[in-house]
Design an enzyme around this catalytic site. Sequence first.
Site, mmCIF file in Angstrom:
data_model
loop_
_atom_site.group_PDB
_atom_site.id
_atom_site.type_symbol
_atom_site.label_atom_id
_atom_site.label_comp_id
_atom_site.label_asym_id
_atom_site.label_seq_id
_atom_site.Cartn_x
_atom_site.Cartn_y
_atom_site.Cartn_z
ATOM 1 N N CYS A 1 -8.739 -8.043 6.436
ATOM 2 C CA CYS A 1 -8.240 -6.684 6.517
ATOM 3 C C CYS A 1 -10.050 -6.156 6.416
ATOM 4 O O CYS A 1 -11.006 -5.953 5.797
ATOM 5 C CB CYS A 1 -8.220 -5.511 5.052
ATOM 6 S SG CYS A 1 -7.420 -4.047 4.991
ATOM 7 N N HIS B 1 1.075 -1.425 0.407
ATOM 8 C CA HIS B 1 -0.247 0.133 -0.177
ATOM 9 C C HIS B 1 0.370 1.586 0.053
ATOM 10 O O HIS B 1 2.241 1.371 0.263
ATOM 11 C CB HIS B 1 -0.736 -0.011 1.534
ATOM 12 C CG HIS B 1 -0.287 -0.583 2.912
ATOM 13 N ND1 HIS B 1 -0.011 -1.674 3.076
ATOM 14 C CD2 HIS B 1 0.802 0.231 3.650
ATOM 15 C CE1 HIS B 1 0.548 -1.060 4.303
ATOM 16 N NE2 HIS B 1 0.957 -0.277 4.385
ATOM 17 N N TYR C 1 -3.348 3.583 2.259
ATOM 18 C CA TYR C 1 -4.585 2.803 1.130
ATOM 19 C C TYR C 1 -4.191 2.328 0.377
ATOM 20 O O TYR C 1 -2.487 2.656 -0.203
ATOM 21 C CB TYR C 1 -4.638 4.442 0.619
ATOM 22 C CG TYR C 1 -5.976 5.301 1.312
ATOM 23 C CD1 TYR C 1 -7.016 5.033 1.905
ATOM 24 C CD2 TYR C 1 -5.323 6.369 2.009
ATOM 25 C CE1 TYR C 1 -7.660 5.841 2.347
ATOM 26 C CE2 TYR C 1 -6.224 7.093 3.273
ATOM 27 C CZ TYR C 1 -7.037 6.848 3.034
ATOM 28 O OH TYR C 1 -7.641 7.793 3.900
ATOM 29 N N THR C 2 -4.761 1.595 -0.116
ATOM 30 C CA THR C 2 -4.301 0.585 -0.997
ATOM 31 C C THR C 2 -4.969 0.839 -2.557
ATOM 32 O O THR C 2 -6.128 1.221 -2.431
ATOM 33 C CB THR C 2 -4.544 -1.157 -0.986
ATOM 34 O OG1 THR C 2 -4.345 -1.695 0.571
ATOM 35 C CG2 THR C 2 -4.454 -1.727 -2.279
#
Length: 310
Positions: free
Chosen positions: A276, A99, A120-121
């Site tokens: 996640c 990420h 954030y990915t």
Amino acid sequence: MAEESLLERKYFDGIYIPAGLLVFGTVIVKKEWTAYAVLAALLLGALKYFRMLPQKVLKPDVFQEFELKEKTVISHNVAIYRFKLPSPSAILGLPIGQHISIGAAIEQPDGSTKEIVRSYTPISGDHQPGYFDLLIKSYPTGNISKHMASLQVGQTIRVKGPKGAFVYTPNMVRHFGMVAGGTGITPMLQVIRAIVRGRAAGDRTEVDLIFANVTAQDILLKEDLDALVAEDKGIRVHYVLDRPPKGWTGGVGYVTQEMVEKLLPKPAEDVKILLCGPPPMISGLKKATEALGFKKARPVSKLEDQVFAF
């Protein structure tokens, strides 16, 4: 990033045809210079080839600014943000499963300014040069997510990376069991897409994903997930809703140990569980997987762990 073929159209247009014309023209005009023309064609072709290679732009220790190119509103608090990279051939250089960090100076209630950094990915990948996409849900108390929601096209964000302990490689396991909650779907989608893209090259990894949300309207990227399931028989998605609509046939409530046992692969050396989502969900799932016979998850996951939490 998927390997490119040297027979792609861009190489013919940019290298082979110009080189051929140079040599052919020299043979016609001054045949004795043909050897020099061949050498010049080879040197110019090599230079052009290296200039055409994707440029990785991410730097792990340095924030860089990227301009918002496009904003696609998904709902009242969810949007996909597309940021422009320095050139059409540039890529982030982000390994699958890792990420990026986004930093911003955020004004605090007392009037002071504080540097806030969140991870954030992207939902895009290095096979899509020239830009990267972020799916972000804005929360009332979220510093960075509220900042992102206020961005206008042409404004910039500060990004550095890659970050993270997980890096996907084809066939690293036989079977992934995944559990995602809300926006926790982004790293799972990144891995699933990489698996599907890699089928032609021999990736045989299977995936069972439990995707938990509050309502049906909260299911992010459902069309994308359903399309992947329809395309690939090795990918299965199991939706779970806390407040399901009438006639709902999927799972109901929180993700339980019983759901994990029923829907995800059984413990084995070639099986890995990926998690996640919100911290309370992750905490409960770590206990559930351990009770089912998976190796105990560490507080901070490492790549080799059987149960890995992003």
